[in-house]
Structures are given as structure tokens and as C-alpha cells.
Scaffold this motif. Sequence first.
Motif, PDB file in Angstrom:
ATOM      1  N   ILE A  72       2.337   6.653  -1.068  1.00 45.97           N
ATOM      2  CA  ILE A  72       1.239   5.722  -1.304  1.00 45.97           C
ATOM      3  C   ILE A  72       1.355   5.148  -2.714  1.00 45.97           C
ATOM      4  O   ILE A  72       1.749   5.850  -3.649  1.00 45.97           O
ATOM      5  CB  ILE A  72      -0.120   6.424  -1.063  1.00 45.97           C
ATOM      6  CG1 ILE A  72      -1.254   5.412  -1.011  1.00 45.97           C
ATOM      7  CG2 ILE A  72      -0.361   7.515  -2.098  1.00 45.97           C
ATOM      8  CD1 ILE A  72      -2.546   5.986  -0.469  1.00 45.97           C
ATOM      9  N   THR A  73       1.040   3.873  -2.858  1.00 47.92           N
ATOM     10  CA  THR A  73       1.080   3.201  -4.166  1.00 47.92           C
ATOM     11  C   THR A  73      -0.294   3.279  -4.825  1.00 47.92           C
ATOM     12  O   THR A  73      -1.272   3.723  -4.207  1.00 47.92           O
ATOM     13  CB  THR A  73       1.461   1.715  -4.000  1.00 47.92           C
ATOM     14  OG1 THR A  73       0.412   1.067  -3.259  1.00 47.92           O
ATOM     15  CG2 THR A  73       2.802   1.551  -3.306  1.00 47.92           C
ATOM     16  N   GLY A  74      -0.378   2.804  -6.060  1.00 51.70           N
ATOM     17  CA  GLY A  74      -1.665   2.731  -6.749  1.00 51.70           C
ATOM     18  C   GLY A  74      -2.651   1.862  -5.983  1.00 51.70           C
ATOM     19  O   GLY A  74      -3.829   2.220  -5.829  1.00 51.70           O
ATOM     20  N   ASP A  75      -2.172   0.709  -5.498  1.00 52.25           N
ATOM     21  CA  ASP A  75      -3.039  -0.162  -4.699  1.00 52.25           C
ATOM     22  C   ASP A  75      -3.472   0.543  -3.412  1.00 52.25           C
ATOM     23  O   ASP A  75      -4.613   0.402  -2.963  1.00 52.25           O
ATOM     24  CB  ASP A  75      -2.326  -1.471  -4.343  1.00 52.25           C
ATOM     25  CG  ASP A  75      -2.208  -2.417  -5.526  1.00 52.25           C
ATOM     26  OD1 ASP A  75      -2.887  -2.195  -6.555  1.00 52.25           O
ATOM     27  OD2 ASP A  75      -1.432  -3.395  -5.415  1.00 52.25           O
ATOM     28  N   GLY A  76      -2.561   1.297  -2.830  1.00 56.27           N
ATOM     29  CA  GLY A  76      -2.890   2.040  -1.618  1.00 56.27           C
ATOM     30  C   GLY A  76      -3.954   3.098  -1.885  1.00 56.27           C
ATOM     31  O   GLY A  76      -4.874   3.281  -1.095  1.00 56.27           O
ATOM     32  N   MET A 132       0.817  -1.216   0.000  1.00 62.42           N
ATOM     33  CA  MET A 132       0.000   0.000   0.000  1.00 62.42           C
ATOM     34  C   MET A 132       0.853   1.269   0.000  1.00 62.42           C
ATOM     35  O   MET A 132       0.402   2.315  -0.447  1.00 62.42           O
ATOM     36  CB  MET A 132      -0.947   0.030   1.205  1.00 62.42           C
ATOM     37  CG  MET A 132      -1.869  -1.161   1.302  1.00 62.42           C
ATOM     38  SD  MET A 132      -3.022  -1.163  -0.059  1.00 62.42           S
ATOM     39  CE  MET A 132      -3.660  -2.817   0.080  1.00 62.42           C
ATOM     40  N   VAL A 133       2.069   1.173   0.533  1.00 64.46           N
ATOM     41  CA  VAL A 133       3.026   2.276   0.515  1.00 64.46           C
ATOM     42  C   VAL A 133       4.401   1.710   0.162  1.00 64.46           C
ATOM     43  O   VAL A 133       4.631   0.499   0.288  1.00 64.46           O
ATOM     44  CB  VAL A 133       3.115   3.036   1.874  1.00 64.46           C
ATOM     45  CG1 VAL A 133       1.776   3.643   2.252  1.00 64.46           C
ATOM     46  CG2 VAL A 133       3.657   2.165   2.969  1.00 64.46           C
ATOM     47  N   VAL A 134       5.283   2.591  -0.268  1.00 61.26           N
ATOM     48  CA  VAL A 134       6.676   2.214  -0.526  1.00 61.26           C
ATOM     49  C   VAL A 134       7.580   3.276   0.079  1.00 61.26           C
ATOM     50  O   VAL A 134       7.193   4.443   0.195  1.00 61.26           O
ATOM     51  CB  VAL A 134       6.986   2.088  -2.037  1.00 61.26           C
ATOM     52  CG1 VAL A 134       6.245   0.911  -2.657  1.00 61.26           C
ATOM     53  CG2 VAL A 134       6.673   3.373  -2.784  1.00 61.26           C
ATOM     54  N   GLN A 135       8.754   2.842   0.478  1.00 58.07           N
ATOM     55  CA  GLN A 135       9.747   3.817   0.934  1.00 58.07           C
ATOM     56  C   GLN A 135      10.336   4.482  -0.300  1.00 58.07           C
ATOM     57  O   GLN A 135      10.673   3.809  -1.266  1.00 58.07           O
ATOM     58  CB  GLN A 135      10.848   3.127   1.727  1.00 58.07           C
ATOM     59  CG  GLN A 135      10.477   2.879   3.148  1.00 58.07           C
ATOM     60  CD  GLN A 135      11.684   2.454   3.975  1.00 58.07           C
ATOM     61  OE1 GLN A 135      12.824   2.752   3.645  1.00 58.07           O
ATOM     62  NE2 GLN A 135      11.409   1.741   5.055  1.00 58.07           N
ATOM     63  N   GLU A 136      10.458   5.798  -0.226  1.00 53.52           N
ATOM     64  CA  GLU A 136      11.017   6.556  -1.345  1.00 53.52           C
ATOM     65  C   GLU A 136      12.110   7.467  -0.834  1.00 53.52           C
ATOM     66  O   GLU A 136      11.953   8.677  -0.746  1.00 53.52           O
ATOM     67  CB  GLU A 136       9.934   7.353  -2.071  1.00 53.52           C
ATOM     68  CG  GLU A 136       9.051   6.501  -2.946  1.00 53.52           C
ATOM     69  CD  GLU A 136       8.253   7.319  -3.949  1.00 53.52           C
ATOM     70  OE1 GLU A 136       8.100   8.541  -3.754  1.00 53.52           O
ATOM     71  OE2 GLU A 136       7.777   6.723  -4.911  1.00 53.52           O
ATOM     72  N   GLY A 137      13.215   6.882  -0.435  1.00 53.13           N
ATOM     73  CA  GLY A 137      14.356   7.657   0.001  1.00 53.13           C
ATOM     74  C   GLY A 137      14.205   8.184   1.414  1.00 53.13           C
ATOM     75  O   GLY A 137      13.421   7.685   2.215  1.00 53.13           O
ATOM     76  N   ALA A 138      14.976   9.227   1.675  1.00 49.69           N
ATOM     77  CA  ALA A 138      14.994   9.827   3.008  1.00 49.69           C
ATOM     78  C   ALA A 138      15.152  11.334   2.858  1.00 49.69           C
ATOM     79  O   ALA A 138      15.643  11.818   1.837  1.00 49.69           O
ATOM     80  CB  ALA A 138      16.138   9.256   3.830  1.00 49.69           C
ATOM     81  N   ASP A 139      14.738  12.061   3.872  1.00 49.15           N
ATOM     82  CA  ASP A 139      14.927  13.507   3.842  1.00 49.15           C
ATOM     83  C   ASP A 139      16.327  13.854   4.342  1.00 49.15           C
ATOM     84  O   ASP A 139      17.130  12.963   4.651  1.00 49.15           O
ATOM     85  CB  ASP A 139      13.824  14.226   4.629  1.00 49.15           C
ATOM     86  CG  ASP A 139      13.874  13.961   6.128  1.00 49.15           C
ATOM     87  OD1 ASP A 139      14.811  13.292   6.610  1.00 49.15           O
ATOM     88  OD2 ASP A 139      12.960  14.436   6.838  1.00 49.15           O
ATOM     89  N   GLU A 140      16.607  15.151   4.438  1.00 51.26           N
ATOM     90  CA  GLU A 140      17.941  15.606   4.849  1.00 51.26           C
ATOM     91  C   GLU A 140      18.309  15.122   6.245  1.00 51.26           C
ATOM     92  O   GLU A 140      19.480  14.946   6.564  1.00 51.26           O
ATOM     93  CB  GLU A 140      18.031  17.138   4.828  1.00 51.26           C
ATOM     94  CG  GLU A 140      17.561  17.821   3.568  1.00 51.26           C
ATOM     95  CD  GLU A 140      16.038  17.952   3.490  1.00 51.26           C
ATOM     96  OE1 GLU A 140      15.384  18.338   4.475  1.00 51.26           O
ATOM     97  OE2 GLU A 140      15.503  17.632   2.413  1.00 51.26           O
TER      98      GLU A 140
END
Length: 145
Positions: free
Chosen positions: A53-57, A37-45
Motif C-alpha cells: 500500500i502507498t501513502g495515498d492508499g 493506491m498500491v505498488v508492486q514490490e517484487g515477487a516472492d520465491e
Amino acid sequence: RYGSQLRTEFESRTGSTWPLNVGQVYTTLSRLERDGMVVQEGADEAGHDLYAITGDGRAELRSWFETPVDRTSPPRDELAIKLAMAVGAPGVDIRDVIQSQRHHTLKAMQDFTRLKAQALADVPANRDEVAWLLVVEQLIFQAEA
């Protein structure tokens, strides 16, 4: 967003009516990630893991928003249970129990009504303020019931 941001947004929109444990937010994010339902997309500073959120999410969220809350199996209500158990219990005056609850509920309704008046006086300008107004309205209706 990262977990703490999600927690802050939830509490802002609900006026901190139901405080969230940030650990629970991260546990939920892990389950949502596991379920696609979600994916990790990197990190902030600052090194916080960011989630998207993913398409399924999005489809699941849309379904959740579109599905009415089922009121046929209501959650347990401590007041209803207390009153049911107090009836006929030795040494318990049901009138005292009811009067005590009535006093407490009227005070809560006054507090909620005051919060609503304050929110309306400020003319809701953003989503968080509108969301908080809806939460306060629900709290008033619940207390009236």
C-alpha cells in the motif's frame, strides 16, 4: 502480499461469508495500482507479484474506515422486493410467502447464533476470530431485522 494471500485473509476474517473470486482480487489490485493506491514490490520465491500500500492508499483506507456506511440509500433487498411484488399478485398467497421466509430466517438465526456461541466458547484470540465474531453479529442483526 499477493492477491491470493489477500483473498485468504479476507475469507478468514469474514468466515468465508462472502467468498471472493481471486480473479476479482487481481483486477482490483490492478485498478488500485493504476490509481496509485498500491505498488508492486517484487515477487516472492514462488514468483507471485507482491503488492504494498502507498501513502495515498493508506490515506484512502483511513478515510474509508472513518466514514460511516451510508444507510440512506440502502442496497436492494430481495426479500423486500419479493414481498412487495407478491402482494396482490394473482395466484400468490402472501401468507405462504411470509411463512416460508420466516421459517428460513429462523433457521438462519439459529445457525448464526450457534456459530457465535462456538466462537465465544473459543475465546477470540486473534484479529481473524474477532473479525469473524463481528461478521456473525451483523448477520444475526440483519436476520432479526
